[in-house]
Enzyme design. Structure first.
Site, PDB file in Angstrom:
ATOM      1  N   LEU A  18      -7.907  31.994  65.956  1.00 36.24           N
ATOM      2  CA  LEU A  18      -7.325  31.672  67.260  1.00 36.24           C
ATOM      3  C   LEU A  18      -7.614  30.212  67.569  1.00 36.24           C
ATOM      4  O   LEU A  18      -8.710  29.716  67.310  1.00 36.24           O
ATOM      5  CB  LEU A  18      -7.936  32.553  68.361  1.00 36.24           C
ATOM      6  N   ASP A  19      -6.620  29.523  68.159  1.00 41.37           N
ATOM      7  CA  ASP A  19      -6.838  28.147  68.582  1.00 41.37           C
ATOM      8  C   ASP A  19      -7.986  28.086  69.588  1.00 41.37           C
ATOM      9  O   ASP A  19      -8.279  29.066  70.279  1.00 41.37           O
ATOM     10  CB  ASP A  19      -5.579  27.585  69.248  1.00 41.37           C
ATOM     11  N   LYS A  20      -8.595  26.922  69.703  1.00 40.59           N
ATOM     12  CA  LYS A  20      -9.719  26.715  70.623  1.00 40.59           C
ATOM     13  C   LYS A  20      -9.396  27.223  72.025  1.00 40.59           C
ATOM     14  O   LYS A  20     -10.211  27.907  72.655  1.00 40.59           O
ATOM     15  CB  LYS A  20     -10.065  25.226  70.659  1.00 40.59           C
TER      16      LYS A  20
END
Length: 298
Positions: free
Chosen positions: A135-137
């Site tokens: 998952l992206d930050k």
């Protein structure tokens, strides 16, 4: 250090089969992993070394262990973890927005990986961090961590066969039309960028299925299911339709109402690699997205 991958008791149906046959057919152990176990690990029957071509008898206790090629280099850092499920093979964690999954050059510490390693070490477990889905930050929601190499291989196979189902919820700008559909548009790097992606004919195949859950005051609450797993896929696909995510200033969204892209990994469903049980885990919208949803959709 030896890491245990598989431990099972031979059943009547296993009688007359070799150790190799049962490991590969019943447990999906890859040829590569079996070779590692033979030459860089240990396979035992009833506590004694066994060759993979030996015949099993009902009641035989088989254990497969491998030695890690590399030691885990991620430093332990204690942090709160929202663990939604855990067993010997996997963990499902609800990642908050703002937390990086794995150390990078820009984020050497303070990542989810650091926290998970600290959690395991406190319990006397020595494992490598293996995230199944990234998952992206600034994307919140559910993330699977495989606790051994065998489990990681099984989840990789599920991803290839598209039997690991990931459902997201997002708040997009504008009135997304129609009520449901599929975005089938290849994605590649934008010209002159190492970060930003765009829909482009020479990109990698990318498929996103969507369903509008609610509309109101120029915003849409959308449920999305990934058919592929390209970097920034949902963000790029919705932006390409003229509906960037709220807060996603990288792809044309406004940060006026929320300080990060309004994207949340809401549900995971899969068949457990060891037990064969159907698993479904959901995570409600976090506070920032929930507040935004209530404002626009009541």
């Amino acid at each position: 250090m030896l890491e245990e991958l598989i431990r099972f008791t031979a059943e009547d149906a296993d009688a007359g089969q070799t150790v190799r046959e049962v490991l590969q057919k019943r447990f999906g152990v890859s040829r590569r992993l079996l070779i590692r176990a033979k030459f860089k690990g240990l396979i035992t029957r009833n506590g004694q070394h066994v060759f993979v071509n030996e015949i099993l008898q009902p009641g035989d206790e088989i254990a497969v262990m491998v030695r890690e090629d590399e030691e885990e280099s991620v430093a332990p850092e204690e942090m709160p973890l929202a663990i939604r499920y855990e067993d010997d093979d996997l963990m499902v964690i609800a990642k908050p927005a703002g937390l990086v999954v794995h150390p990078t050059g820009n984020h050497a510490g303070g990542t989810l990986a650091n926290g998970v390693i600290a959690y395991w070490q406190k319990r006397g477990e020595h494992r490598r961090f293996r995230a199944v889905n990234r998952l992206d930050k600034d994307t919140s929601g559910l993330l699977i961590v495989a606790k051994n190499q065998w489990a990681h291989e099984q989840f990789s196979r599920m991803q290839q066969e598209r039997t690991l189902h990931r459902t997201y919820q997002a708040i997009a700008e504008g009135d997304v039309q129609p009520d449901e559909g599929t975005i089938d548009a290849p994605i590649g790097l934008a010209e002159g960028s190492f970060i930003t992606r765009q829909v482009r004919p020479d990109g990698q195949s990318a498929v996103t299925h969507f369903r509008v859950l609610a509309r109101g005051c120029g915003m849409s609450l959308v449920e999305l299911v990934l058919g592929t797993g390209r970097t920034h896929q949902i963000r790029v696909h919705l932006s390409s339709l003229g509906h960037p995510l709220a807060g996603d200033d990288l792809y044309g969204g406004s940060r006026e109402l929320i300080g990060r892209q309004a994207l949340h990994a809401h549900r995971l469903s899969f068949v457990h690699p060891r037990s064969g049980a159907a698993m479904e885990i959901t995570e409600p919208l976090p506070a920032d997205m929930s507040t935004l949803a209530q404002k626009f959709f009541g």
